[in-house]
Design a protein around this motif. Structure first.
Motif: not given
Length: 629
Positions: A211-217, A180-183
């Motif tokens: 690389x694994x979370x390109x759209x994360x803030x 998840x985003x919080x994860x």
């Protein structure tokens, strides 16, 4: 006929205009109820302005003068929200929770802005209660509905909350984090705080995370000092000198620090990361500190690590400038230094002259004073307010006690009695006198002589203190803690500095220490690859030398990152000896992990009620917290 009509037309228009004007009416005057609503809205806005300005007494008076039952639905929601905000400012969390419960009853009338304010207030209450993990989760949840400015501020605070989560809780939560985003926030925070990682490994781990979370803030704008890691890595020195006592009186201490330093060096080297050339100088084989600088400059060194001897550090601190940036492995004693450990203005307020040390001198060590200050903060956070103190006689005991006393009183605490004890094999007389048990027995005898009848009696210790600050080595604490129980103070909370723990688990000998809380190095409270390597190569070190191994590891890593601490005042390094920060006098301070003896061994204290498992289940049940949200 047509001419007549044409001539009458202007007259008819004028007449019609006059008629219409005569029939027009003024807007109806507002009713008394409407006027009251407008006045109430103005009053509530005034109260909010007072809260923003910090005028809490005036805000309280304004709320008391406003009857919520006479307000409209939306205004009543605002009244309860303002009341909750005021109570939080005054530290009344229970009262604030009650007001928010009333807010919820009228929430159907609330605006989106009011709902967001209530959500942020609940988060602040979690933070004030030190529920950092839950607060960070709630900040992640609410971020989607905040405007851009508020959202940026909210995410910055989310990161700060994660940095305050106890290390064990954070690492466990990150290990169990769902996709998840919080994860992803948890995973990034764990990377940021892992002292197991070298600087290069941390840079690589952050790159992999992005690389694994390109759209994360956080992928778009790395939080805190993570954005500076690559720059820090590129500016590392290429050659350094290490000055330690490798013969003479301090040989074993110097060698232990060097072993830890070189273990960190070889860890980076064997993993293929850039390392500096190391020149080692024996402090006992040179005539003075200037000789060490001369050799270092001649060799092309860019930094000096050392010395360890306090007199040498004292000498460096009195110099106007130094030939090389230096990380001294001890602290100089200078007027006002303790007062300025967090705020250089403190010394001026206390009448001391500001400390002047060379700009490129950084001081780092295993300061017992830092331990004492942290214990004061821990006891205060646990709700204690009035302390008893036991400390050993002598300069060391008085110095560490002074650091505790100043910090405890600054927090708002009080000290009922301080007792400096001698070295002895029987601490029962000292403990009994400190607890005033004999006074209790004397009062019983007086009462019995007055009434001349048998009176039931159980001696009890003084009741004017709610905890004991104990400064003691293990062999002393093993005698003092049972003496407390023998003198009926078995339920008196006891807090101690790290010196109470030998550094090696010994359940049989330390069973008498059960219940004592203390804070110590992460290095001693958990196994790591680098510590295992040292123990295998050198044999398992005793507690004091194992602590020096950790100090050597951190000295190497500080050399890589000291400029980070200096350039970013709010930054911190998560090291083997604790969380490291830099004050205005270039003195490194440590915050360590808190623990409690249970069944003769230390057990970590988390300080929060939430568990990673509960948090994981909450996240799995939250459909909004998808990885791509």
């Amino acid at each position: 006929m047509k001419t007549l009509k044409k001539g009458l037309l202007p007259l008819l228009i004028v007449a019609a205009t006059v008629t219409l004007n005569g029939c027009s009416t003024q807007p109806p005057a507002p009713t008394a109820s409407e006027l009251a609503q407008v006045q109430s809205a103005d009053r509530l806005q005034d109260i909010r302005n007072l809260l923003i300005a910090g005028e809490f007494d005036e805000a309280r008076q304004g709320l008391q003068a406003t009857q919520p039952t006479r307000l409209s639905g939306r205004q009543r929601v605002e009244w309860h929200l303002l009341a909750a905000e005021l109570l939080v400012e005054q530290g009344d969390m229970e009262g604030a929770a009650n007001q928010l419960a009333s807010f919820d009853r009228y929430a159907a009338s609330a605006t989106t802005t009011q709902e967001n304010r209530a959500g942020l207030l609940r988060i602040r209450m979690l933070e004030l209660s030190e529920h950092w993990l839950q607060a960070a989760r709630e900040r992640d949840f609410i971020s989607a509905v905040l405007n851009e400015d508020r959202a940026d501020e909210n995410l910055a605070q989310l990161w700060q909350d994660l940095l305050r989560v106890p290390d064990t809780s954070l690492q466990e939560a990150a290990a169990n984090a769902p996709a998840t985003r919080f994860g992803a926030w948890l995973t990034l925070a764990a990377i940021s705080r892992s002292y197991h990682l070298t600087l290069d490994e941390q840079v690589a781990a952050v790159d992999d995370w992005r690389t694994l979370n390109p759209g994360h803030p956080a992928a778009m704008q790395l939080p805190g000092t993570l954005s500076q890691l690559e720059s820090i890595a590129s500016q590392r020195p290429e050659r350094i000198s290490v000055l330690l006592p490798l013969s003479g009186r301090l040989q074993r201490s110097g060698q232990a620090i060097l072993d830890g330093f070189m273990a960190a060096y070889y860890q980076s080297l064997t993993r293929g990361f850039p390392v500096p050339v190391i020149d080692v100088i024996d402090n006992d084989k040179i005539t003075d500190i200037n000789t060490a600088y001369f050799e270092s400059v001649l060799n092309g060194s860019q930094w000096l690590i050392g010395p360890l001897n306090k007199d040498d550090v004292q000498s460096l601190a009195s110099q106007p400038v130094l030939p090389l940036p230096t990380i001294a492995l001890n602290y100089a004693d200078l007027p006002g230094a303790d007062l300025q450990n967090a705020d250089p203005a403190n010394a001026e307020r206390m009448g001391e002259s500001p400390v002047q040390t060379p700009r490129d001198l950084y001081q780092y060590g295993l300061s017992a004073e830092d331990d004492a200050r942290q214990i004061a903060e821990r006891a205060w956070a646990d709700g204690h307010r009035r302390a008893l103190v036991m400390a050993p006689q002598g300069e060391w005991g008085e110095r560490v006690y002074g650091a505790f006393r100043d910090h405890w009183l600054a927090l708002g605490g009080d000290i009922a009695e301080t007792r400096f004890y001698p070295r002895t094999n029987d601490y029962n007389p000292e403990v009994r006198e400190m607890l005033n048990v004999d006074d209790s027995a004397s009062r019983h005898q007086s009462i019995q002589s007055l009434v001349r009848l048998p009176v039931e009696f159980e001696p009890r210790p003084r009741q004017d203190a709610d905890w004991l600050f104990l400064l003691a080595l293990p062999e002393q604490a093993r005698l003092i803690k049972p003496a407390l129980a023998f003198n009926f103070a078995y339920d008196l909370p006891v807090y101690a500095t790290s010196q109470v723990y030998s550094g090696t688990d010994n359940p049989d000998r330390d069973r008498d220490l059960n219940g004592i809380r203390f804070c110590d190095l992460p290095w001693l409270l958990g196994s790591t690859e680098i510590r295992s390597t040292l123990d295998e190569g050198l044999g398992h070190a005793s507690g004091s030398y194992s602590r020096l191994h950790a100090m050597g590891v951190d000295a190497y890593r500080l050399m890589e990152r000291i400029r980070q601490l200096q350039a970013l005042p709010d930054s911190r390094i998560y090291g083997a000896t604790g969380v490291l920060t830099l004050d205005g006098n270039n003195r490194i301070h440590r915050t360590t992990e808190c623990t409690e003896f249970s069944r003769g061994v230390p057990v970590r204290l988390t300080g929060v009620s939430e568990t990673p498992t509960d948090l994981e289940e909450d996240l799995k049940q939250d459909p909004e917290q998808s990885k791509d949200s």
